[in-house]
Each structure stands twice: as C-alpha cells, then as structure tokens.
Scaffold this active site. Structure first.
Site, PDB file in Angstrom:
ATOM      1  CB  ALA A  85      -6.713   1.336   1.490  1.00  0.00           C
ATOM      2  CG  ASP A  86      -2.043  -3.829   1.052  1.00  0.00           C
ATOM      3  OD1 ASP A  86      -0.995  -2.924   0.659  1.00  0.00           O
ATOM      4  OD2 ASP A  86      -2.379  -4.986   0.767  1.00  0.00           O
ATOM      5  CD  GLN A  87      -7.484  -3.779  -5.021  1.00  0.00           C
ATOM      6  OE1 GLN A  87      -6.675  -3.369  -5.487  1.00  0.00           O
ATOM      7  NE2 GLN A  87      -8.693  -3.965  -5.108  1.00  0.00           N
TER       8      GLN A  87
END
Length: 205
Positions: A85-87
C-alpha cells in the site's frame, strides 16, 4: 500464518511496517507476517496522486517479490497473498509525502488548521502462487478545527508525524478531537481502506 475464510485457506504477507496498517488488517480478522519493501520512494515521481500511489504500491510489491524469489510459492497447497500500500496527502492541489524534517512537519500541520486536506491511498494485492495481481485506490477528505500551536509542538516532539504522509496523524489522541468532519472512512485515512483491501484479496484468490 494461516487464515481460514469461508471459501479458502491462504497466507498473507503485509508489505508494510506501518503500525496503523497492521492494526487495520488485524481488525479485519487476518493473521499475517510483515515484510518491508525498502524502496527509494522519492525516486518514483508522478504528477497525479492516484497514479503515484498506485505506482509506488506496485513497486513495493515488486521489491518484496524480488526478496522472495528463492521461494517457490507455486508448490504450496495454500496460496500466499502479498498486500502492499501507499498513501499521500493532497493539500491545496499539492501532493505531500512524509515530511523531510520537523520544520516541514510543522508547516504541514499548521496548514491544516481550520482547513482541510485529502488522503489518497492505494492497495496492491498479489497472489504469489498464481501471479494474479489487482490494485485500486481510495480517497478521503478531512476537515479540521483550529489546531493549537501547543498540539503541533507536542506531535512533533513525539516524532510519529514525521513517519506519515503529510504529517497527518488523524487518529492521534491529540488530533482526533480537532477533526470537524470526515468524508470517507477512518481506515482509508489511516492508510488501508478495509472494503477495497477485502475486495482485492477476494479477486486474486
């Protein structure tokens, strides 16, 4: 570790050292092992936040798969699912990643005071047995009351805001009372939207 769900049994690797993501995945009822991707995130640039977080999550998956290339997952009876995941935070149209220092974190948080920001987060799920891969992104908007300077300094002194996109730690006990409203879900803001993650897991299994 093994998870049993109504239709199948599989293992999960969470490709993230993020404590909030680990907490959310545990809340979803999953057991998992943890691996960090260790990629140069600053070396990957995209102008569009959705494209950036999707590209980074896939790059993290590729990096972890490279570490695991000596393991033949195809021989396993149970599939192993890798979740990365990334944000980023988007503030006034500008993409914000993790603050580079305390002063940048201070400026980030001051900017949220009485204003609003958006989080754009991605989830990328890979079935290491079959090679099937699915990804998606989710967005949330947070509106803030005034944030006192004392709160900002306490957050910076603790240091956790330096490790999150945009220095935005909405679930922190000092920050959560200062949120006026949230458009979206708290788990999305924290970096792992539950509904999206569950859908992607089911799609690759």
């Amino acid at each position: 570790m093994t998870l049993t769900n109504p239709s199948s049994t599989f293992k999960i690797i969470l490709g993230s050292s993020s404590a909030p993501r680990q907490q959310i995945l545990a809340e979803m009822g999953y057991e998992f092992t943890i691996m960090a991707a260790d990629i140069d995130e600053k070396g990957i640039r995209r102008e569009n936040p959705e494209e950036l977080v999707m590209t980074l999550a896939e790059a993290k998956a590729d990096a972890i798969m490279s570490k695991l290339q000596h393991i033949d997952f195809q021989k396993d009876d149970e599939p192993t699912v890798l979740i990365t995941a990334d944000q980023v935070v988007v503030y006034e149209g500008i993409i914000r990643e993790k603050p580079s220092n305390e002063e940048e974190a201070r400026q980030f948080i001051k900017g949220y005071s009485g204003g609003h920001a958006a989080t754009v987060g991605s989830v990328f799920v890979t079935n290491l047995k079959t090679g099937s891969r699915r990804g998606g992104w989710d967005k949330a908007e947070i509106y803030f009351h005034a944030i006192p300077d004392e709160v900002i300094e306490n957050l910076i002194e603790e240091g956790a805001v330096l490790k999150v996109a945009g220095g935005l730690l909405s679930e922190h006990p000092l920050m959560s009372p200062l949120i006026e409203s949230l458009v979206g879900t708290a788990d999305s803001v924290m970096g792992l939207p539950k509904a999206l993650t569950e859908r992607l897991i089911q799609e690759v299994i």
